[in-house]
Design a protein around this motif. Sequence first.
Motif, PDB file in Angstrom:
ATOM      1  N   ILE A  22      17.293  24.141  40.759  1.00 58.57           N
ATOM      2  CA  ILE A  22      18.118  25.465  40.716  1.00 58.57           C
ATOM      3  C   ILE A  22      17.535  26.165  39.437  1.00 58.57           C
ATOM      4  N   VAL A  23      17.039  27.300  39.815  1.00 59.30           N
ATOM      5  CA  VAL A  23      16.369  28.020  38.490  1.00 59.30           C
ATOM      6  C   VAL A  23      17.484  29.546  38.251  1.00 59.30           C
ATOM      7  N   VAL A  24      17.986  29.473  36.774  1.00 56.85           N
ATOM      8  CA  VAL A  24      18.756  30.573  36.500  1.00 56.85           C
ATOM      9  C   VAL A  24      18.021  31.464  35.568  1.00 56.85           C
ATOM     10  N   PHE A  25      18.075  32.586  35.814  1.00 56.52           N
ATOM     11  CA  PHE A  25      17.694  33.612  34.588  1.00 56.52           C
ATOM     12  C   PHE A  25      18.758  34.497  34.405  1.00 56.52           C
ATOM     13  N   THR A  26      19.057  34.429  33.079  1.00 60.13           N
ATOM     14  CA  THR A  26      20.017  35.498  32.804  1.00 60.13           C
ATOM     15  C   THR A  26      20.025  35.860  31.060  1.00 60.13           C
ATOM     16  N   SER A  27      20.818  36.370  30.523  1.00 60.05           N
ATOM     17  CA  SER A  27      20.689  36.621  29.178  1.00 60.05           C
ATOM     18  C   SER A  27      22.210  36.597  28.543  1.00 60.05           C
ATOM     19  N   ASP A  28      22.270  36.358  27.289  1.00 57.65           N
ATOM     20  CA  ASP A  28      23.551  36.288  26.502  1.00 57.65           C
ATOM     21  C   ASP A  28      24.312  37.350  26.244  1.00 57.65           C
ATOM     22  N   ASN A  29      23.593  38.553  26.356  1.00 54.78           N
ATOM     23  CA  ASN A  29      24.484  39.707  25.997  1.00 54.78           C
ATOM     24  C   ASN A  29      23.547  41.065  26.535  1.00 54.78           C
ATOM     25  N   GLY A  30      24.192  42.317  26.415  1.00 60.56           N
ATOM     26  CA  GLY A  30      23.490  43.644  26.773  1.00 60.56           C
ATOM     27  C   GLY A  30      22.327  43.890  25.757  1.00 60.56           C
ATOM     28  N   PRO A  31      21.799  44.809  25.974  1.00 57.61           N
ATOM     29  CA  PRO A  31      20.394  45.065  25.068  1.00 57.61           C
ATOM     30  C   PRO A  31      20.898  45.698  23.584  1.00 57.61           C
TER      31      PRO A  31
END
Length: 151
Positions: free
Chosen positions: A28-37
């Motif tokens: 399982i590969v997850v691509f995300t971010s911790d906050n907006g830009p």
Amino acid sequence: MCCFHCSYCSIGRVLKLLDDLGIADNTIVVFTSDNGPEATTTVKHMKNGKKNAGAYFSVGSSGPYRGQKGSLLYGGVRVPFFVRWPGKIPQGLKDTSTELSSCDLLTTLCAAANIKLPEDLVTDGENNLPALLGTPQAKDRTFFWDVNAPE
């Protein structure tokens, strides 16, 4: 020519390697971010199209949403979230109604791996595996954020 520091190229390289190794279906590969830009700095920090040494430069857009990093508006808390699990998660699935939090990753990924969490474990996360597999779901709990405002 691919650049090694480019996240888009690097993600593709990782996914291709998983395919080449024959383990993509079990990964399982997850691509995300911790906050907006963050706020984008002005062009004055650029010289000949390159970052000045010591100058801070950030790019990004929260699209149609107001707010950015450090803001509780949607532009600050809504982030990209892409998951790849061939044979399990339908390719091209787009769910815009299920709300996920990084707190949900432990419970969701453990459920996907068929790992039972300890009975006495207290977590804020919820199992969102059904949403990843194609069935949108509503949150059982309300999200809360706390931002330390500058004094």
